[in-house]
Design an enzyme around this catalytic site. Structure first.
Site, PDB file in Angstrom:
ATOM      1  N   ASP A   1      28.647  46.383  43.138  1.00  0.00           N
ATOM      2  CA  ASP A   1      29.610  45.649  42.337  1.00  0.00           C
ATOM      3  C   ASP A   1      29.809  44.321  43.067  1.00  0.00           C
ATOM      4  O   ASP A   1      29.519  44.215  44.258  1.00  0.00           O
ATOM      5  CB  ASP A   1      30.909  46.448  42.269  1.00  0.00           C
ATOM      6  CG  ASP A   1      32.040  45.662  41.636  1.00  0.00           C
ATOM      7  OD1 ASP A   1      31.819  45.060  40.581  1.00  0.00           O
ATOM      8  OD2 ASP A   1      33.151  45.662  42.211  1.00  0.00           O
TER       9      ASP A   1
ATOM     10  N   ASP B   1      32.821  41.695  42.477  1.00  0.00           N
ATOM     11  CA  ASP B   1      34.211  41.342  42.758  1.00  0.00           C
ATOM     12  C   ASP B   1      34.913  42.433  43.566  1.00  0.00           C
ATOM     13  O   ASP B   1      35.100  43.542  43.081  1.00  0.00           O
ATOM     14  CB  ASP B   1      34.968  41.138  41.432  1.00  0.00           C
ATOM     15  CG  ASP B   1      34.398  39.983  40.613  1.00  0.00           C
ATOM     16  OD1 ASP B   1      34.169  38.922  41.191  1.00  0.00           O
ATOM     17  OD2 ASP B   1      34.173  40.167  39.412  1.00  0.00           O
TER      18      ASP B   1
ATOM     19  N   THR C   1      36.520  37.845  45.030  1.00  0.00           N
ATOM     20  CA  THR C   1      36.880  37.127  43.812  1.00  0.00           C
ATOM     21  C   THR C   1      37.913  37.899  43.003  1.00  0.00           C
ATOM     22  O   THR C   1      38.503  37.343  42.074  1.00  0.00           O
ATOM     23  CB  THR C   1      35.636  36.855  42.930  1.00  0.00           C
ATOM     24  OG1 THR C   1      34.775  37.960  43.062  1.00  0.00           O
ATOM     25  CG2 THR C   1      34.956  35.569  43.328  1.00  0.00           C
TER      26      THR C   1
ATOM     27  N   GLY D   1      37.269  45.545  37.428  1.00  0.00           N
ATOM     28  CA  GLY D   1      36.112  46.127  36.760  1.00  0.00           C
ATOM     29  C   GLY D   1      36.216  46.119  35.237  1.00  0.00           C
ATOM     30  O   GLY D   1      35.309  46.545  34.547  1.00  0.00           O
TER      31      GLY D   1
ATOM     32  N   ARG E   1      36.755  40.871  30.352  1.00  0.00           N
ATOM     33  CA  ARG E   1      37.721  39.789  30.152  1.00  0.00           C
ATOM     34  C   ARG E   1      38.678  40.085  28.985  1.00  0.00           C
ATOM     35  O   ARG E   1      39.902  40.013  29.140  1.00  0.00           O
ATOM     36  CB  ARG E   1      36.955  38.490  29.896  1.00  0.00           C
ATOM     37  CG  ARG E   1      37.776  37.247  30.146  1.00  0.00           C
ATOM     38  CD  ARG E   1      36.951  36.002  29.863  1.00  0.00           C
ATOM     39  NE  ARG E   1      35.755  35.911  30.695  1.00  0.00           N
ATOM     40  CZ  ARG E   1      34.745  35.072  30.449  1.00  0.00           C
ATOM     41  NH1 ARG E   1      34.801  34.251  29.422  1.00  0.00           N
ATOM     42  NH2 ARG E   1      33.682  35.052  31.240  1.00  0.00           N
TER      43      ARG E   1
ATOM     44  N   SER F   1      27.613  43.830  37.899  1.00  0.00           N
ATOM     45  CA  SER F   1      28.943  43.255  37.744  1.00  0.00           C
ATOM     46  C   SER F   1      29.274  43.104  36.273  1.00  0.00           C
ATOM     47  O   SER F   1      28.399  42.793  35.471  1.00  0.00           O
ATOM     48  CB  SER F   1      29.009  41.883  38.408  1.00  0.00           C
ATOM     49  OG  SER F   1      30.225  41.239  38.093  1.00  0.00           O
TER      50      SER F   1
ATOM     51  N   SER G   1      31.107  40.821  35.326  1.00  0.00           N
ATOM     52  CA  SER G   1      31.500  39.413  35.202  1.00  0.00           C
ATOM     53  C   SER G   1      30.385  38.506  34.716  1.00  0.00           C
ATOM     54  O   SER G   1      29.279  38.500  35.252  1.00  0.00           O
ATOM     55  CB  SER G   1      32.003  38.898  36.549  1.00  0.00           C
ATOM     56  OG  SER G   1      32.205  37.503  36.479  1.00  0.00           O
TER      57      SER G   1
ATOM     58  N   ASN H   1      30.500  35.511  35.144  1.00  0.00           N
ATOM     59  CA  ASN H   1      30.415  34.473  36.181  1.00  0.00           C
ATOM     60  C   ASN H   1      29.629  34.937  37.404  1.00  0.00           C
ATOM     61  O   ASN H   1      29.499  34.170  38.375  1.00  0.00           O
ATOM     62  CB  ASN H   1      31.828  34.061  36.618  1.00  0.00           C
ATOM     63  CG  ASN H   1      32.587  33.337  35.514  1.00  0.00           C
ATOM     64  OD1 ASN H   1      32.221  32.232  35.137  1.00  0.00           O
ATOM     65  ND2 ASN H   1      33.618  33.962  34.978  1.00  0.00           N
TER      66      ASN H   1
ATOM     67  N   LYS I   1      32.402  49.007  32.089  1.00  0.00           N
ATOM     68  CA  LYS I   1      32.812  50.107  32.955  1.00  0.00           C
ATOM     69  C   LYS I   1      34.138  50.663  32.434  1.00  0.00           C
ATOM     70  O   LYS I   1      34.950  49.875  31.973  1.00  0.00           O
ATOM     71  CB  LYS I   1      33.005  49.589  34.402  1.00  0.00           C
ATOM     72  CG  LYS I   1      31.748  48.961  34.998  1.00  0.00           C
ATOM     73  CD  LYS I   1      32.055  48.283  36.336  1.00  0.00           C
ATOM     74  CE  LYS I   1      30.835  47.488  36.817  1.00  0.00           C
ATOM     75  NZ  LYS I   1      31.077  46.743  38.073  1.00  0.00           N
TER      76      LYS I   1
END
Ligand code: G6P
Ligand code: MG
Length: 222
Positions: free
Chosen positions: A8, A10, A16, A45, A48, A115, A117, A119, A146
């Site tokens: 993972d 973050d 982050t 996890g 957004r 991830s 993310s 980003n 997740k």
């Protein structure tokens, strides 16, 4: 037989998670919703849009916004976040992570990134560790976030290894659930009890992640 490690990002490779928290907090302030670090644990996890839904639900406001408005708010959070990650440098790798990655690589295991993310590629570039990774799953192509196993399974598939040959490393409860649902050996980083209970091996801090101990635990489990 162990063939790959899937990380993972973050909260495992770099902190982050703190920037995600600060960005949500700022958006929360704009909406009159207070977010504290304890609540933030439940956002780790989590995608957004789902994170935004959980924040709005704090004030029973998840039904007050159309999907379009929610997307606007989520984009706003992401603007805050992108600004915050500008400051990321290789110094922001969590303790022990660089030597762990180097050690895994020199022992010829594969390394993947799972991830949630979008980003993630930008953060990996800022950290200057892209060369360690055999695959980085594009979060934009993952349909189910997740705790669904999709992102970990995709990473394994892209590296041509089976799930049983992988160790997944996570700091979030949703992430550990995802690893277990994928049928992988799960390593939790953190002190959260609920998180630790669901994992096959736990450490409190990243500098306690040692390759020989990870291999030993994996072998004992199998
Ligand atoms: C990771 C973080 C979450 C974040 C998610 C989506 O899983 O732990 O806090 O919400 O990624 O990140 P993104 O950068 O796409 O908004
Ligand atoms: Mg995490």
């Amino acid at each position: 037989e162990l063939q790959a490690f899937i990380f993972d990002l973050d909260g495992v490779i770099t902190d982050t998670a703190e920037y995600h928290f600060l960005a949500w907090k700022q958006l929360g302030e704009e909406l009159g919703i207070k977010i504290d670090r304890e609540f933030n644990e439940r956002l780790k996890g989590v995608s957004r849009l789902e994170s935004l839904n959980r924040i709005l639900a704090l004030n029973n406001r998840e039904t007050n916004f159309s999907l379009e408005e929610k997307e606007f708010l989520a984009t706003k959070k992401n603007e805050h976040y992108k600004e915050l990650i500008q400051q990321v440098t290789p110094n922001d790798l969590l303790p022990g992570i660089h030597s762990l990655l180097a050690n895994i690589k020199s022992n010829h295991y594969k390394i993947g990134l799972a991830s949630a993310s979008k980003n993630a590629p930008a953060v990996i570039e800022k950290l200057q560790i892209g060369n360690f990774f055999d695959t980085i799953v594009d979060a934009a192509t993952v349909k189910r976030s997740k705790p669904d196993p999709e992102v970990f399974l995709k990473a394994a598939e892209q590296m041509n290894v089976t799930a049983e040959a992988c160790i997944g490393i996570e700091d979030a409860e949703a992430g550990i659930e995802s690893i277990k649902a994928a049928g992988m050996f799960a390593v939790a980083v953190g002190t959260n009890e609920a998180l630790r209970k669901k994992a096959d091996m736990t450490v409190e801090r990243t500098n306690q992640l040692k390759l020989n101990e990870l291999i030993k635990s994996f072998q004992m489990y199998n």
